[in-house]
Design a protein around this motif. Sequence first.
Motif, PDB file in Angstrom:
ATOM      1  N   UNK A   1       0.892  -1.231  -0.047  1.00  0.00           N
ATOM      2  CA  UNK A   1      -0.156  -0.446   0.263  1.00  0.00           C
ATOM      3  C   UNK A   1       0.846   1.340  -0.080  1.00  0.00           C
ATOM      4  N   UNK A   2       2.217   1.299   0.787  1.00  0.00           N
ATOM      5  CA  UNK A   2       3.194   2.631   0.667  1.00  0.00           C
ATOM      6  C   UNK A   2       4.110   2.697  -0.399  1.00  0.00           C
ATOM      7  N   UNK A   3       3.908   1.429  -1.063  1.00  0.00           N
ATOM      8  CA  UNK A   3       4.444   1.571  -2.214  1.00  0.00           C
ATOM      9  C   UNK A   3       3.669   1.948  -3.328  1.00  0.00           C
ATOM     10  N   UNK A   4       2.794   1.658  -3.901  1.00  0.00           N
ATOM     11  CA  UNK A   4       1.799   2.045  -4.849  1.00  0.00           C
ATOM     12  C   UNK A   4       1.347   3.929  -4.311  1.00  0.00           C
ATOM     13  N   UNK A   5       1.001   4.187  -3.159  1.00  0.00           N
ATOM     14  CA  UNK A   5       0.862   5.656  -2.974  1.00  0.00           C
ATOM     15  C   UNK A   5       2.382   6.383  -2.731  1.00  0.00           C
ATOM     16  N   UNK A   6       3.401   5.710  -2.716  1.00  0.00           N
ATOM     17  CA  UNK A   6       4.564   6.614  -3.710  1.00  0.00           C
ATOM     18  C   UNK A   6       4.302   7.484  -4.566  1.00  0.00           C
ATOM     19  N   UNK A   7       3.922   6.758  -5.384  1.00  0.00           N
ATOM     20  CA  UNK A   7       3.448   7.715  -6.909  1.00  0.00           C
ATOM     21  C   UNK A   7       2.161   8.744  -6.643  1.00  0.00           C
ATOM     22  N   UNK A   8       2.548   9.589  -6.631  1.00  0.00           N
ATOM     23  CA  UNK A   8       1.701  10.898  -6.918  1.00  0.00           C
ATOM     24  C   UNK A   8       0.635  10.990  -6.646  1.00  0.00           C
ATOM     25  N   UNK A   9       0.134  10.363  -8.053  1.00  0.00           N
ATOM     26  CA  UNK A   9      -1.487  10.329  -8.627  1.00  0.00           C
ATOM     27  C   UNK A   9      -2.243   9.633  -7.997  1.00  0.00           C
ATOM     28  N   UNK A  10      -1.428   8.030  -7.502  1.00  0.00           N
ATOM     29  CA  UNK A  10      -2.584   7.749  -6.569  1.00  0.00           C
ATOM     30  C   UNK A  10      -1.966   8.501  -4.504  1.00  0.00           C
ATOM     31  N   UNK A  11      -1.348   8.940  -4.235  1.00  0.00           N
ATOM     32  CA  UNK A  11      -1.617   9.107  -3.474  1.00  0.00           C
ATOM     33  C   UNK A  11      -2.529  10.471  -3.180  1.00  0.00           C
ATOM     34  N   UNK A  12      -3.366  10.906  -4.354  1.00  0.00           N
ATOM     35  CA  UNK A  12      -4.049  12.132  -4.436  1.00  0.00           C
ATOM     36  C   UNK A  12      -5.247  11.323  -4.215  1.00  0.00           C
ATOM     37  N   UNK A  13      -5.612  10.223  -4.743  1.00  0.00           N
ATOM     38  CA  UNK A  13      -6.773   9.749  -4.517  1.00  0.00           C
ATOM     39  C   UNK A  13      -7.183   9.922  -2.797  1.00  0.00           C
ATOM     40  N   UNK A  14      -5.634   9.132  -2.381  1.00  0.00           N
ATOM     41  CA  UNK A  14      -6.240   8.790  -0.802  1.00  0.00           C
ATOM     42  C   UNK A  14      -5.793  10.636   0.166  1.00  0.00           C
ATOM     43  N   UNK A  15      -5.083  10.854  -0.511  1.00  0.00           N
ATOM     44  CA  UNK A  15      -5.325  12.447   0.582  1.00  0.00           C
ATOM     45  C   UNK A  15      -6.998  13.107   0.120  1.00  0.00           C
TER      46      UNK A  15
END
Length: 435
Positions: A281-295
């Motif tokens: 999960x952390x690895x995927x969220x290291x990608x800015x476009x994926x983190x945007x969803x989480x943020x």
Amino acid sequence: MSKSNVKPAEGKLGVMVVGLGAVTTTFMTGVLMARKGLTKPVGSMCMYDKIRVGEGEDKKYLKYKDIVPIADLNDIEFAAWDVYPANAYESAINAEVLKEKDINPVREELEAIKPLKAAFDHNYAKRLDGDNVMTGKTRWEMVEALREDIRKFKAEKNLNRVVVLWAASTEVYVPVNEKVHYHLADLEAAMKADDKEHVAPSMCYAYAALVEGAPFIMGAPNTTVDFPAMWELAEKTGMPIAGKDFKTGQTLVKSGFAPIIGTRCLGLSGWFSTNILGNRDGLVLDEPANFRTKEVSKLSTLESILVPEEQPDLYTNYFHKVRINYYPPRNDNKEGWDNIDIFGWMGYPMQIKINFLCRDSILAAPLCLDLVLLSDLAARAGRHGIQRFLSFFLKSPMHDYTKNEVPVNHLFQQYVMLKNAIREMGGYKADETID
């Protein structure tokens, strides 16, 4: 004695999970171990919580299963889809959440759970590169293949009903587009036209589940079922949907702690939240476009609890920042660190620091169980569409934003919604208010 108006939990319940990683294997292992009497399902509301029903002389505190018919753990059968071919046992060992001695007693059962080919698009999770994926399929063909998977699982295991749960990685953020996401006919047309930009793979899973008569639960912050076309499908199929994003660590703290500040009428200058975690999960969220969803999902919690319009002296212009940092040494042991700047009498500043050394999957596993059991219950109770009573378990509760509905993020108000829904389904009066 009240009368429950819910169909009984007869026969077997299939639980199909998207993603066979740390969260899913911890969930599966715990359920399999618990039903052998080798562990306790700690953290599960369905297994432990008691709700008051009735008032005055008729007052009783009962477990959920004594109020409504909840599926028995012995009746659950598991299946999963994943981009990696490892079976549930191998995946549980690789995840390094649980000790081998706590997995081995159910090794054979876990080894039998081999992941089905995932409906996957590399552009939606660039950090994942597994090869156990459907190849050369359009979005509509993905839907058809997933429907076939659900039907096959149902037939092979002789299941009475199925629930589909997303416990896979966070996808790239998909903004809601009125031309595609507002009407079911438009969404179906986009799927048939293989519109990869507006139709995320997760939407194919949700569509397949609902059409096959399975409730769908979104455990990540993806847009998947959070738009009118999917709500229309849920109404049409008479199926419950729930989402989005499991509320496990930091947001759980936020939804429980922000009410302390609000109830005590203290002011807020800023709330800085940061996380370090090292799992997939952390690895995927290291990608800015994926983190945007989480943020987007993590930021919404505070703003609906400490509302500037309601208390301008206390909550105008506070600064809210959320960060997630990929840090491999921690693996699944996430650290959530909150710095809260508050002010009190005459504007004098104070600080609160919270350091939550949590285990992501240990907190998520009982949520998976509760969401599955309660979504199955909702389906048997004839409830369809967004299940707002499940907001308690979710970070960014779904709501009808087309009608300016504000979601309830306040943990204790969410708990009242949960209790009232269970009372109602059990044939009792929903007798608590959330004002």
